[in-house]
Motif scaffolding. Structure first.
Motif, PDB file in Angstrom:
ATOM      1  N   ASP A  64     -50.315  11.119  -6.989  1.00 26.65           N
ATOM      2  CA  ASP A  64     -49.098  11.868  -7.294  1.00 26.65           C
ATOM      3  C   ASP A  64     -48.208  11.132  -8.302  1.00 26.65           C
ATOM      4  N   SER A  65     -48.763  10.191  -9.038  1.00 22.20           N
ATOM      5  CA  SER A  65     -47.999   9.485 -10.068  1.00 22.20           C
ATOM      6  C   SER A  65     -48.096  10.231 -11.393  1.00 22.20           C
ATOM      7  N   ARG A  66     -46.999  10.208 -12.143  1.00 22.70           N
ATOM      8  CA  ARG A  66     -46.967  10.815 -13.466  1.00 22.70           C
ATOM      9  C   ARG A  66     -46.394   9.814 -14.459  1.00 22.70           C
ATOM     10  N   VAL A  67     -46.981   9.795 -15.667  1.00 21.79           N
ATOM     11  CA  VAL A  67     -46.550   8.895 -16.733  1.00 21.79           C
ATOM     12  C   VAL A  67     -46.095   9.733 -17.915  1.00 21.79           C
ATOM     13  N   ILE A  68     -44.889   9.495 -18.376  1.00 20.68           N
ATOM     14  CA  ILE A  68     -44.346  10.177 -19.549  1.00 20.68           C
ATOM     15  C   ILE A  68     -44.017   9.116 -20.586  1.00 20.68           C
ATOM     16  N   GLU A  69     -44.608   9.251 -21.758  1.00 23.01           N
ATOM     17  CA  GLU A  69     -44.352   8.320 -22.851  1.00 23.01           C
ATOM     18  C   GLU A  69     -43.423   8.981 -23.864  1.00 23.01           C
ATOM     19  N   PHE A  70     -42.439   8.242 -24.330  1.00 20.59           N
ATOM     20  CA  PHE A  70     -41.456   8.772 -25.258  1.00 20.59           C
ATOM     21  C   PHE A  70     -41.722   8.242 -26.665  1.00 20.59           C
ATOM     22  N   ARG A  71     -41.331   9.036 -27.645  1.00 21.03           N
ATOM     23  CA  ARG A  71     -41.489   8.666 -29.045  1.00 21.03           C
ATOM     24  C   ARG A  71     -40.171   8.874 -29.781  1.00 21.03           C
ATOM     25  N   GLN A  72     -40.026   8.199 -30.920  1.00 20.52           N
ATOM     26  CA  GLN A  72     -38.893   8.433 -31.795  1.00 20.52           C
ATOM     27  C   GLN A  72     -39.192   9.644 -32.674  1.00 20.52           C
ATOM     28  N   THR A  73     -38.231  10.532 -32.820  1.00 20.70           N
ATOM     29  CA  THR A  73     -38.452  11.749 -33.579  1.00 20.70           C
ATOM     30  C   THR A  73     -38.390  11.512 -35.084  1.00 20.70           C
ATOM     31  N   GLY A  74     -37.702  10.471 -35.536  1.00 23.50           N
ATOM     32  CA  GLY A  74     -37.564  10.193 -36.955  1.00 23.50           C
ATOM     33  C   GLY A  74     -38.356   8.973 -37.376  1.00 23.50           C
ATOM     34  N   HIS A  75     -38.245   8.616 -38.640  1.00 25.70           N
ATOM     35  CA  HIS A  75     -38.904   7.422 -39.169  1.00 25.70           C
ATOM     36  C   HIS A  75     -38.389   6.191 -38.445  1.00 25.70           C
ATOM     37  N   VAL A  76     -39.232   5.181 -38.367  1.00 26.32           N
ATOM     38  CA  VAL A  76     -38.873   3.969 -37.652  1.00 26.32           C
ATOM     39  C   VAL A  76     -37.662   3.282 -38.271  1.00 26.32           C
ATOM     40  N   ALA A  77     -37.359   3.561 -39.536  1.00 22.74           N
ATOM     41  CA  ALA A  77     -36.198   2.946 -40.177  1.00 22.74           C
ATOM     42  C   ALA A  77     -34.889   3.454 -39.599  1.00 22.74           C
ATOM     43  N   TYR A  78     -34.877   4.703 -39.138  1.00 21.24           N
ATOM     44  CA  TYR A  78     -33.639   5.250 -38.599  1.00 21.24           C
ATOM     45  C   TYR A  78     -33.338   4.607 -37.250  1.00 21.24           C
ATOM     46  N   PRO A  79     -32.161   4.045 -37.061  1.00 22.35           N
ATOM     47  CA  PRO A  79     -31.852   3.381 -35.788  1.00 22.35           C
ATOM     48  C   PRO A  79     -31.432   4.373 -34.719  1.00 22.35           C
ATOM     49  N   LEU A  80     -31.591   3.965 -33.489  1.00 24.96           N
ATOM     50  CA  LEU A  80     -30.998   4.694 -32.381  1.00 24.96           C
ATOM     51  C   LEU A  80     -29.508   4.377 -32.320  1.00 24.96           C
ATOM     52  N   GLN A  81     -28.827   5.042 -31.389  1.00 23.06           N
ATOM     53  CA  GLN A  81     -27.387   4.833 -31.268  1.00 23.06           C
ATOM     54  C   GLN A  81     -27.097   3.383 -30.896  1.00 23.06           C
ATOM     55  N   ARG A  82     -26.233   2.750 -31.680  1.00 19.14           N
ATOM     56  CA  ARG A  82     -25.879   1.354 -31.424  1.00 19.14           C
ATOM     57  C   ARG A  82     -24.891   1.284 -30.271  1.00 19.14           C
ATOM     58  N   GLN A  83     -25.188   0.434 -29.292  1.00 18.73           N
ATOM     59  CA  GLN A  83     -24.352   0.293 -28.100  1.00 18.73           C
ATOM     60  C   GLN A  83     -23.533  -0.992 -28.227  1.00 18.73           C
ATOM     61  N   THR A  84     -22.269  -0.848 -28.558  1.00 21.47           N
ATOM     62  CA  THR A  84     -21.409  -2.020 -28.778  1.00 21.47           C
ATOM     63  C   THR A  84     -20.301  -2.132 -27.739  1.00 21.47           C
ATOM     64  N   ALA A  85     -19.712  -1.018 -27.330  1.00 23.79           N
ATOM     65  CA  ALA A  85     -18.596  -1.054 -26.378  1.00 23.79           C
ATOM     66  C   ALA A  85     -19.127  -0.968 -24.954  1.00 23.79           C
ATOM     67  N   LEU A  86     -19.862  -2.003 -24.534  1.00 19.05           N
ATOM     68  CA  LEU A  86     -20.477  -1.979 -23.204  1.00 19.05           C
ATOM     69  C   LEU A  86     -19.449  -2.107 -22.091  1.00 19.05           C
ATOM     70  N   ASN A  87     -18.251  -2.620 -22.417  1.00 22.33           N
ATOM     71  CA  ASN A  87     -17.207  -2.709 -21.391  1.00 22.33           C
ATOM     72  C   ASN A  87     -16.587  -1.342 -21.100  1.00 22.33           C
ATOM     73  N   GLN A  88     -16.808  -0.361 -21.979  1.00 19.57           N
ATOM     74  CA  GLN A  88     -16.282   0.983 -21.777  1.00 19.57           C
ATOM     75  C   GLN A  88     -17.371   1.983 -21.388  1.00 19.57           C
ATOM     76  N   HIS A  89     -18.588   1.721 -21.815  1.00 18.57           N
ATOM     77  CA  HIS A  89     -19.679   2.676 -21.572  1.00 18.57           C
ATOM     78  C   HIS A  89     -20.975   1.903 -21.394  1.00 18.57           C
ATOM     79  N   ASP A  90     -21.607   2.087 -20.239  1.00 15.69           N
ATOM     80  CA  ASP A  90     -22.878   1.420 -19.938  1.00 15.69           C
ATOM     81  C   ASP A  90     -23.964   2.480 -19.856  1.00 15.69           C
TER      82      ASP A  90
END
Length: 331
Positions: free
Chosen positions: A142-168
């Protein structure tokens, strides 16, 4: 007439030679990757549980330096490892069970355990590190594995997480992994390996040459079906057209031909260029994001997967980059 036939005959053999070398190159690359996969499957590893302190004030810069050290640990190899493209692979995992709650697990090669522990304790001296059994040793239907991919080119960054004291952002994921029944398990796995330097050169090349960034990067964002016609055009059609033009046509440059004007970036492109440049100068990893869900009730498993998919949406960066499921199969 004989000279033209000789040119065509020689050009045909040259084209066949290019095709043969290209096919041999791809076959060799495939065999090297297959050999590396077999090596990684038999490589002795150890699972380490990291227990961080209740409160920590480490900045994103300190975390970035930690991953820079891990990157150097991965690329510090001998000539034999570089020849066969051997990589050091780490697996960072968030594991949740009813019996033991949320745990942070790292799978590292057994030979790199001491060095990894030194880097972790230097980054966070209060962390507790201990070896634990492999929680993946027990298979389940009953185990399931879901693999995720980036939708854009590898050069495009994901959202940068800087304000970790306000949003985790990790809190959304861990909250979706709680309230399990006995014997159930959910794990988020990040499998890290050093990134391909060629893809990093594509990142900086478009910026350095002042090209249209989106067009330049989308040109390298191929699927297998898109890559095939481009490969045939480059290896067969273009050389043949070049030979025909060389033998039967004489091209004279026009007097009014001028160089194409440099592409002018918009404000949105300048912001994107800054984000890509920041990503390109950092230690880059190839990351496989996987989700393991072992829940007895099929409807509850689907609901868990849906909530975890939406939890990963906070890492998306507008229309350029996001995480979407790639595979979904029974274990």
């Amino acid at each position: 007439m004989n000279s033209i036939a000789t040119w065509l005959y020689g050009g045909l053999w040259a084209m066949l030679g290019v095709v043969f070398c290209s096919v041999a190159y791809y076959i060799f690359g495939f065999l090297v990757k297959y050999r590396e996969i077999r090596r990684l499957r038999t490589l002795p590893t150890i699972f380490l549980e990291l227990t961080p302190p209740a409160h920590t004030q480490k900045s994103p810069l300190a975390t970035q330096q930690l991953f820079s050290l891990l990157h150097e640990l991965s690329v510090a190899r001998g000539w034999n490892d570089r020849l066969w493209h051997r990589r050091t692979v780490f697996s960072l995992e968030v594991l949740s069970t009813r019996e033991e709650g949320i745990r942070y697990i790292v799978e590292v090669p057994l030979t790199d355990r001491r060095m990894f522990e030194q880097h972790i304790t230097a980054y966070l001296p209060e962390v507790k590190v201990k070896a634990v059994p492999n929680y993946l040793s027990q298979e389940s239907d009953d185990s399931r594995v879901i693999e995720f991919r980036q939708t854009g080119h590898v050069a495009y960054p994901l959202q940068r997480q800087t304000a970790l004291n306000q949003h985790d952002p990790i809190s959304y994921i861990t909250n979706a992994m709680t309230q399990l029944e006995a014997g159930e398990l959910i794990a988020l796995q990040l499998v890290l390996a050093p990134a391909d330097p060629y893809k990093l050169s594509v990142m900086t090349g478009a910026v350095r040459n002042n090209n249209d960034l989106a067009e330049q990067l989308n040109r390298y964002n191929f699927s297998l079906l898109r890559l095939l016609p481009y490969t045939l055009e480059f290896l067969i059609v273009r050389p043949l057209l070049f030979i025909v033009e060389l033998l039967f046509f004489e091209r004279k440059p026009s007097s009014h031909e001028t160089a194409a004007p440099a592409h002018r970036h918009t404000d949105a492109e300048r912001e994107l260029i800054s984000a890509i440049h920041t990503k390109a100068i950092q230690a880059a990893f190839h990351v496989n994001v996987r989700l393991l869900v072992k829940v007895h009730d099929a409807r509850a498993a689907e609901q868990r997967i849906k909530v975890l998919r939406t939890s990963l949406a906070s890492y998306g960066a507008s229309r350029y980059q996001s995480l979407q499921p790639r595979l979904n199969w029974p274990q």
